[in-house]
Design an enzyme around this catalytic site. Structure first.
Site, short mmCIF file in Angstrom:
data_model
loop_
_atom_site.label_atom_id
_atom_site.label_comp_id
_atom_site.label_asym_id
_atom_site.label_seq_id
_atom_site.Cartn_x
_atom_site.Cartn_y
_atom_site.Cartn_z
N LYS A 1 0.82 -1.22 0.00
CA LYS A 1 0.00 0.00 0.00
C LYS A 1 0.86 1.27 0.00
CE LYS A 1 -3.98 -2.23 2.21
NZ LYS A 1 -5.05 -2.11 3.23
N GLU B 240 -9.44 -9.80 -8.36
CA GLU B 240 -8.42 -8.78 -8.11
C GLU B 240 -7.22 -8.92 -9.04
OE1 GLU B 240 -7.72 -9.13 -3.89
OE2 GLU B 240 -9.70 -8.34 -3.39
N HIS C 41 -2.15 -5.45 1.28
CA HIS C 41 -3.45 -6.10 1.03
C HIS C 41 -3.21 -7.55 0.62
CE1 HIS C 41 -7.43 -6.82 -0.81
NE2 HIS C 41 -6.75 -7.46 -1.74
N ASN D 220 -2.13 -0.06 6.73
CA ASN D 220 -1.64 -1.33 7.25
C ASN D 220 -0.75 -2.09 6.27
OD1 ASN D 220 -3.64 -2.08 5.53
ND2 ASN D 220 -4.86 -3.24 7.01
N TYR E 244 -12.35 -1.42 -4.21
CA TYR E 244 -12.90 -1.61 -2.86
C TYR E 244 -14.42 -1.47 -2.81
CZ TYR E 244 -8.37 -1.88 -0.47
OH TYR E 244 -7.13 -2.29 -0.01
#
Ligand code: IDP
Ligand code: MG
Length: 139
Positions: free
Chosen positions: A11, A128, A117, A114, A51
């Site tokens: 990320k 994805e 993913h 975080n 998302y």
């Protein structure tokens, strides 16, 4: 082609702060095979689409803004039981709850930022992977 793959994204927080190399080293040490990889910056619309399962949740708009805030590194990773094994390797969504040694425990800075993913199901891994990579970009 094996179905044992997952889709990972390093990320923007982790890319921005130079953590991509150490994260890739852990992925490599665990034996995941990188079968596709690219760095790109998502548009707002692309992050919204990726998302869309979370649309309507309190964190959705902020998540979309964050995920389109800078470059990410997307990967298809192969491994036996890749989806479940990679979720184990990255740890809980909230880094405070992540097991020691997991990527999120080591590199996340908050629940939102975080670090990484990982797909949560085989079906979503397929969706994805198709989102990020064309047929000639995966091996
Ligand atoms: P996951 O990434 O562990 O599968 P999801 O529930 O699918 O977690 O949420 C997607 C992403 O949205 C998380 O990785 C995190 O970046 C962000 N997120 C989830 N829950 C929260 C929250 O309560 N506050 C802020 N961000 C969140
Ligand atoms: Mg998820």
């Amino acid at each position: 082609m094996s179905d044992d793959f997952t889709l990972a994204i390093i990320k923007p927080d982790a890319v921005r702060t130079g953590k991509a190399g150490p994260i890739l080293a852990i992925i490599n040490e665990k034996g995941f095979e990188i079968s596709a990889i690219k760095m790109l910056k998502l548009t707002t619309a692309q992050a919204e689409s990726f998302y869309e399962i979370h649309k309507g949740k309190a964190f959705y708009n902020s998540l979309v803004e964050f995920m389109s805030s800078g470059p990410v590194i997307a990967m298809i990773l192969r491994y036996p039981g890749a989806v479940e094994e990679f979720r184990q390797l990255i740890g809980a969504t909230d880094p405070a709850k992540a097991e020691p040694g997991t990527i999120r425990k080591l590199f996340a800075v908050s629940v939102q930022m975080n670090a990484i993913h990982g797909s949560d199901s085989v079906e979503n891994a397929q969706r994805e992977a198709d989102f990020f990579f064309s047929k000639v970009e995966r091996f």
